[in-house]
Each structure stands twice: as C-alpha cells, then as structure tokens.
Design an enzyme around this catalytic site. Structure first.
Site, PDB file in Angstrom:
ATOM      1  N   GLY A  69       0.733  -1.215  -0.067  1.00  9.27           N
ATOM      2  CA  GLY A  69       0.121   0.140   0.082  1.00  9.27           C
ATOM      3  C   GLY A  69       0.936   1.155   0.087  1.00  9.27           C
ATOM      4  O   GLY A  69       2.009   1.316  -0.441  1.00  9.27           O
ATOM      5  N   SER A  70       0.374   2.357   0.549  1.00 11.90           N
ATOM      6  CA  SER A  70       0.978   3.713   0.683  1.00 11.90           C
ATOM      7  C   SER A  70       2.207   3.878   1.069  1.00 11.90           C
ATOM      8  O   SER A  70       3.036   4.862   1.087  1.00 11.90           O
ATOM      9  CB  SER A  70       0.003   4.625   1.028  1.00 11.90           C
ATOM     10  OG  SER A  70      -0.997   4.752   0.068  1.00 11.90           O
ATOM     11  N   THR A  71       2.701   2.821   2.060  1.00 10.00           N
ATOM     12  CA  THR A  71       4.121   3.054   2.694  1.00 10.00           C
ATOM     13  C   THR A  71       5.098   2.784   1.617  1.00 10.00           C
ATOM     14  O   THR A  71       6.166   3.024   1.402  1.00 10.00           O
ATOM     15  CB  THR A  71       4.399   1.980   3.859  1.00 10.00           C
ATOM     16  OG1 THR A  71       3.737   0.601   3.308  1.00 10.00           O
ATOM     17  CG2 THR A  71       3.488   2.328   4.976  1.00 10.00           C
ATOM     18  N   MET A  72       4.604   2.003   0.342  1.00  7.16           N
ATOM     19  CA  MET A  72       5.487   1.983  -0.858  1.00  7.16           C
ATOM     20  C   MET A  72       5.902   3.445  -1.438  1.00  7.16           C
ATOM     21  O   MET A  72       6.923   3.349  -2.195  1.00  7.16           O
ATOM     22  CB  MET A  72       4.954   1.107  -2.021  1.00  7.16           C
ATOM     23  CG  MET A  72       5.609   0.890  -3.195  1.00  7.16           C
ATOM     24  SD  MET A  72       6.927  -0.446  -2.828  1.00  7.16           S
ATOM     25  CE  MET A  72       7.520  -0.954  -4.493  1.00  7.16           C
ATOM     26  N   LYS A  73       5.090   4.483  -1.209  1.00 10.49           N
ATOM     27  CA  LYS A  73       5.283   5.811  -1.718  1.00 10.49           C
ATOM     28  C   LYS A  73       6.682   6.298  -1.280  1.00 10.49           C
ATOM     29  O   LYS A  73       7.104   7.357  -1.937  1.00 10.49           O
ATOM     30  CB  LYS A  73       4.158   6.661  -1.264  1.00 10.49           C
ATOM     31  CG  LYS A  73       2.827   6.100  -2.060  1.00 10.49           C
ATOM     32  CD  LYS A  73       1.513   6.954  -1.659  1.00 10.49           C
ATOM     33  CE  LYS A  73       0.257   6.334  -2.455  1.00 10.49           C
ATOM     34  NZ  LYS A  73      -0.997   7.053  -1.904  1.00 10.49           N
TER      35      LYS A  73
END
Length: 725
Positions: free
Chosen positions: A323-327
């Site tokens: 999810g957004s921790t990949m950002k």
C-alpha cells in the site's frame, strides 16, 4: 582252554591308555596352540571379546549453543525437563520400611494435584489402574521444570519418580518467538519423544534455531576404560577420552529491553483489537541491526502455547501488498531523478491509465494541488504522475535497486521474494502506490534503510556475533551495504518531505507525533485479496493498515515499521490507523528514549548516574556498590548472586530511578504497590513474564502476591488507578 594272563592284559590296556592319553594331549596342545597363535575360535576374535567384556564406555555430552540478546541476556539455553512417573508394583521394593511404590493413592493424588495441571480425581483414576507396573500422567506430567520437580519431591511421596529429558528453555516467554525459533527432540509417528540421552539430538525447527542448527549443535565425546567383573577399574589400564565439542553461542542484535516492551504493547493491542495478523519491526538503519521484532499470532517458546495458531515467520515468509508505505520509495526515486517539484500542481481525484482508472482514497479529490500536498494527503494519482515523469522503465529499475522482488538473503527458513508482474500499463501504475506488487517485511526494512541512512541500503541483520564457548573466538557479523539506490542528498530531501506527512495540516500521519522528537513517516492502507473471490475486499476494516517512521528525522537512528491486518474495531470513532498508532507511538518513544538522542541527553546532566556492572557478584556486594548511586534498587529472586541487571552496565540513568537486579534463585514477585506502569514494566522486562494492565495511574493491585514464586507464571495482571481513586 587257554588261560589268560591278567598281568599281560593289564600291560596292554596300560599301553593303550598311555598312547590314547598322549594322542588326546597332543590334540589339545595343538588346538590351544592354534587358538593362541590365531587368537580366534570358530571365527570369533577372542581378544576382541575379552576386550569387549571388560571395556566400558560412556558418552561425554556436548551442550547445544546458547542464544543471547545483544547485551548477553539469555534467550535460549539448554535445560532439563522432567516426566512424572508413578510406580504401582511392589516387586521392586526390597525393604518394607522404604517402599518404592505408591502406598497411599489418595494422599498421592491430592499432593500431585497441587503441582500439575490435572485434577485430583483424574490422578487417582490413573493410580487405580490394574495390572500396570507404572503409569504416567500425559502432557500434564511431562516437561516439568526443576522447581516443580523439587516441590513434588518435598511432598515425600513413595513411588513417585522422574525421568530426565534434555530440552530447550526460552526464559523470556513470548520473545521474537518466530525469529528465534525453537528446538526439540525428534518424535515418532505418534508424536512421542524418541528415547535419547544427548542434547545433540535437539533439532531446530524454526527461526534461528533451524537456520543455524549446525552451528548450535555440538559433538558428543566419549570415555573408554576397562573394569573387572566387579566393576572396578583395572590397574594400569589406559583411559581413552574424546572431549565433547560444545555448540557455538549466537548473540542476536535484539535488545531485550526493547523486545520485552514491544511484546507487551503488541499483546495489549492484540487482545483489544484482535487483528488477523500484526507485525512490528524496529531497526537501526545505520547498521541494519534488528533491535526488536514481533508478530501476532505468536507463541511461548518453552510451553509452545499458541504455536498452532500460525507457523509462518511473518517477517520473511509472508508476502503482502504494502500500500501507500511504498510511496516512500516512489518519492525517493522521483527526487533522485529530479522530477519531484513540491510546488508543481496536478488535478487530484482520478486519472485514466490504459486498462483502467486510478483513484485517490477521496475519489472526488481535492482539486488542483501541489505534489507536496499530494504526499501529505497520500494521493495515488500524484504518485502515478511521478512514475510517468520518471518513465516506466526507470521506475522499474529503482524498484529492482531497492530490492523489490528479491529476497534479502537473510538465511532464515522459507524466505519469500515477493512478486512484481509489471506487464500492463495499469499494473505498472499501481506499483507506484504499493498495489499489485507483493513484498516481505524484511524487504521493506531493507529498502527503508536507504532513505534513513544517506542512500546506503543495509541488509537486515539479526545476528551480532557467533562465539566459540571453549576458545572464546568470535565471528562478528559486520554491517553489509547491499546497494546505494539513491544519493545522500536525495535521502535528506525525502526525509524532509516525509516530515510534512506528520506535521502538515493535511498530513495523514498527524497522529504519529511524539513530544520532544521529530518524526518522518508515511502511512499506508493496503487492500487485501479475498482468497475465494480473487478480488479485493471492500469496506470495513478489510485492509492492512501500516506506518513506517524514521527518527530523529534529521538523522534517523531507528526505523519502525508496523502492519496490522483486519483489526476488529467496535468503537465508531476509531479507524485502522488508531490501532497502528497504539503500537507505533509508545514503542518509538521508548526506542528514542533508549537512544539518548535529544539535545538534553547529549548535554551533561548532573542528575544522571552511570549504571555499574554488578552481575556475577554477591547480592550483598552489589547492594553495597549501589549504595551511593541514589538509585531505587529492587531485587528479584531469593538467590545470593546477581545474574541480570536493568539497566545494563555503563548505561546512563537518572537518580532515584528504579533499577532491577535478578539473583540466581527462584524469581520472587516484588510488592509493586504505588509503582508507576513504567516501573512495573521493568519487572516484566527482566523476568520475561507477560504483564497485563487494567486502568491508568499507579499500581493498586497485582494478581500474584508479593514474594510469591514467579517461575511458573505465564501472565500477571496488574491494576492501576490514579491517586484520587
């Protein structure tokens, strides 16, 4: 009629007997000569048989290597467990005054019921079985500790005996259990332990115990000597000795203080929100050292309680969409490529991509916003735009450089590499915000280290050193830089922008602020594929909620990554992020306090005291050393020698702070009335026993009475209340 001469007949018989005897004598002499020369008869080697008859041998048992934390506190050590057996027959009793069988079954049942997990009635039922020479007591009578064995022996029950079994002790209870693993003796097809007398038969079945089984396992020695028929050693006989070789000791990078605290927090959150799975991993990004790591479900290494709930080590064996921790990685790549302009704007809400549409979590968007605000609000559309600015091939190159889709080569069993199909335009776009790509916790920790460590990506390390206990030789595991996917300047800028996620008015990470410290963080809410429909779950709390935080933001010394899958939230005012915060905030705060990273702790503090080393000395001497430190000393245990201390030697603490000393005797419960929760947690930390807290404030009640034996306790309940209550 011829008369026979008796004398002549006697002479003939005498001659025959003489020659017959001479012939037999020569035969025997020849046979004996043959045996003496050849040393064998009928193919049997007589010399070897005599040697076997009088030669005795015994095994010199090797120890399995111990596992310690980074400070030398034991995590896994050799131990002996005991199986309870009741002798029912009197045929082995030679002395009526000293019976070797159960005489009073009712009394025996009542006494045993006080010490094992079986009712008096069930014990009596076993003792009343007919035609059996002896009986056992199932799982309740096996793997008993030395303390329980001693307590039963003090009952002085005739016919009660114990069988010793080498085993492995994990004194801290639930303590990074899947990472540490466990070792057991081999069992047969019915699950019964095979007969063995050696600790070298212990085999690691999970985690470090399995991965380093060959290192931990020793080699038994032997002793050969000759005895006569009475059992005495023959004079002038030689003794052949082969010394045992003990297994090597392994020191992990785990810090017991942080690990115990993390387990305590994880247990509280797990009991309150009952998620499907949770992980929390704390790492030093400068070295890659794992300071603490925990997951739920977990298990107690010694009792194996909970081991059936989940076999997987979620740090390396479980893959999931981040999810957004990949950002964090997309941001760093965009900065490194020079395409991230924080002031440039784009239209948020949705974006058409070949094969579909990418939407923000607010499908209506926030209008035309800057890329920095897109980071703050965790806009998927913004990050797809950044990926397109970089180019699909360049973004894929960065993912490869960050180690996505490759194992970290941790050495732990069954490590997965994740997946990144990256074929179609929509698949490629989705990876920029962590969807459609799967990772492991270790992969993400490794990638995050590049942002927190000036662009240098560190391999996650969980072993500090390996020590030969005989020679003292050490093999130190050095930090390993596996790649440098971004520059130092890029890493510094990324950290600066990630602070806005926490401190901006639009930031999704505002709840992760910690007083006195500056945090750089990124939150995440990842979708989960329904294994039955093969489609994403929708609605409710069917997500993996997560956060990665790096602190202090200007020069991170710790990275904390928390994931919580599908928590049960009954309070409508709470969301998944609140569950993550319940783990992240106290653990990160405690980690930063231990690091002594604030300006105040770096400056000289006249109220600080350096903790002396008092382990290995007598209790009296230790207390004498601590008299002038103005520290509040609590001694746990009834022994005469200090074996553990908290804080560790040479660590700085503050005057009047409560410190813990543990002796070599049985652990005894202190009277914690009036203590703060923090002080009570120190008892949990040094003993490894789980504490659960009810209420807020100071201790007013504890489930185990002061001075009671703590050895067999798995959990202690503590009630807190404010002074006015």
């Amino acid at each position: 009629m011829t008369n026979k001469n008796p004398l002549k007949n006697r002479k003939k018989i005498a001659i025959l007997l003489f020659f017959g005897t001479l012939f037999l004598f020569l035969v025997f002499v020849g046979r004996f000569t043959y045996i003496m020369v050849r040393g064998e008869i009928n193919g049997e080697n007589l010399s070897q048989n005599v040697n076997n008859l009088y030669t005795r041998s015994s095994v010199l048992e090797a120890n399995r290597g111990a596992i310690y934390d980074v400070g030398g506190n034991p995590i896994a050590v050799d131990a002996t467990s005991y199986s309870l057996i009741a002798v029912l027959t009197d045929k082995w009793s030679n002395n009526p005054k000293d019976p070797q069988y159960v005489v009073d079954k009712q009394k025996t049942a009542a006494a045993l019921a006080k010490h094992i997990a079986m009712s008096e009635a069930d014990i009596l039922k076993r003792l009343n079985q007919k035609d059996l020479a002896q009986v056992e007591f199932g799982s309740a009578g096996k793997k008993l500790s030395y303390d329980i064995k001693t307590a039963i022996e003090e009952e002085k029950l005739p016919g009660i005996i114990f069988e010793e079994t080498p085993t492995r002790l994990y004194p801290n209870g639930i303590f990074a259990s899947h990472l540490v693993g466990y070792a057991e003796l081999p069992t047969d097809k019915d699950g019964e332990t095979k007969e063995t007398t050696s600790r070298t038969d212990l085999k690691g079945l999970m985690g470090v115990e399995q991965a380093y089984n060959d290192v931990l396992t020793g080699t038994d020695g032997s002793m050969k000597y000759q005895k006569d028929s009475f059992g005495y050693v023959l004079p002038n006989s030689s003794v052949e000795t082969t010394e045992p070789v003990d297994g090597k000791d392994i020191y992990l990078t785990l810090d017991k203080r942080m690990q115990v605290y993390l387990e305590s927090v994880m247990t509280e959150v797990n009991e309150k929100y009952k998620p499907v799975e949770m992980t929390a991993t704390l790492m030093n990004p400068e070295t890659g050292a794992i300071i603490a790591a925990s997951q739920r479900p977990s298990f107690n290494g010694t009792t194996k309680d909970g081991i059936g709930d989940l076999w997987q080590n979620l740090l390396v064996e479980n893959t999931f969409e981040p999810g957004s921790t990949m950002k964090v990685l997309t941001l760093a790549a965009a900065i490194n490529e020079g395409v991230f302009n924080p002031n440039e704007t784009y239209m948020s809400g949705s974006k058409k991509v070949e094969g579909g549409i990418v939407t923000d979590h607010n499908v209506n968007g926030w209008g035309q916003i800057s890329f920095l605000e897109g980071l703050e609000r965790s806009s998927n559309v913004g990050f797809v735009n950044l990926m397109e600015k970089m180019g699909e091939d360049d973004w894929k190159k960065y993912m490869d450089e960050f180690g996505i889709g490759k194992t970290t080569n941790s050495g732990l069993p069954n490590e997965q590499e994740g997946s990144n199909p990256y074929k179609w335009p929509l698949e490629k776009a989705n990876t920029s915000f962590g969807q459609g790509v799967t990772v492991t916790v270790f992969q993400m920790m490794q990638a995050y280290s590049a942002i927190a460590n000036e662009g240098k990506m560190m391999k996650p390390q969980y072993i500090s050193k390996i020590v030969d206990p005989t020679t003292g030789d050490e093999t130190v595991i050095k930090p390993e830089v596996v790649n440098e996917p971004i520059s130092k300047e890029t890493a510094d800028q990324a950290l600066n922008y990630l602070k806005e996620v926490v401190y901006s008015k639009n930031g999704t990470g505002q709840g992760y602020q910690i007083d006195g410290y500056e945090i750089a963080a990124k939150t995440g809410t990842a979708q989960i594929v329904n294994p039955e429909s093969k489609k994403y779950y929708s609605g409710g709390n069917n997500y993996i909620f997560s956060v990665v935080g790096m602190a202090p933001a200007d020069d991170p010394k710790v990275v904390l990554y928390v994931t919580v899958q599908q928590p049960t939230i009954t309070d409508p005012s709470l969301v998944g992020g609140d569950v993550v915060q319940a783990i992240f905030n106290p653990v990160m705060k405690r980690a930063l306090e231990y690091q002594h990273l604030t300006d105040e702790s770096e400056s000289e503090d006249t109220n600080q005291v350096e903790m002396p080393k008092v382990t290995g000395v007598s209790k009296e001497e230790a207390l004498k050393q601590l008299e002038e430190t103005k520290l509040d000393v609590t001694v746990i245990g009834n022994g005469d020698t200090i074996v553990q201390q908290l804080p560790l030697p040479d660590k700085m603490t503050i005057k009047n702070q409560r410190i813990m000393l543990m002796t070599n005797g049985a652990m005894t419960m202190p009277d914690m009335t009036g203590w703060s929760k923090n002080d009570a947690l120190k008892v949990a930390e040094i003993t490894g026993i789980e504490f659960t807290f009810n209420g807020e404030g100071y201790v007013v009640d504890q489930s185990l009475a002061p001075q009671a034996n703590m050895q067999s306790e798995e959990k202690i309940d503590v009630t807190l209340a404010s002074p006015q209550e």
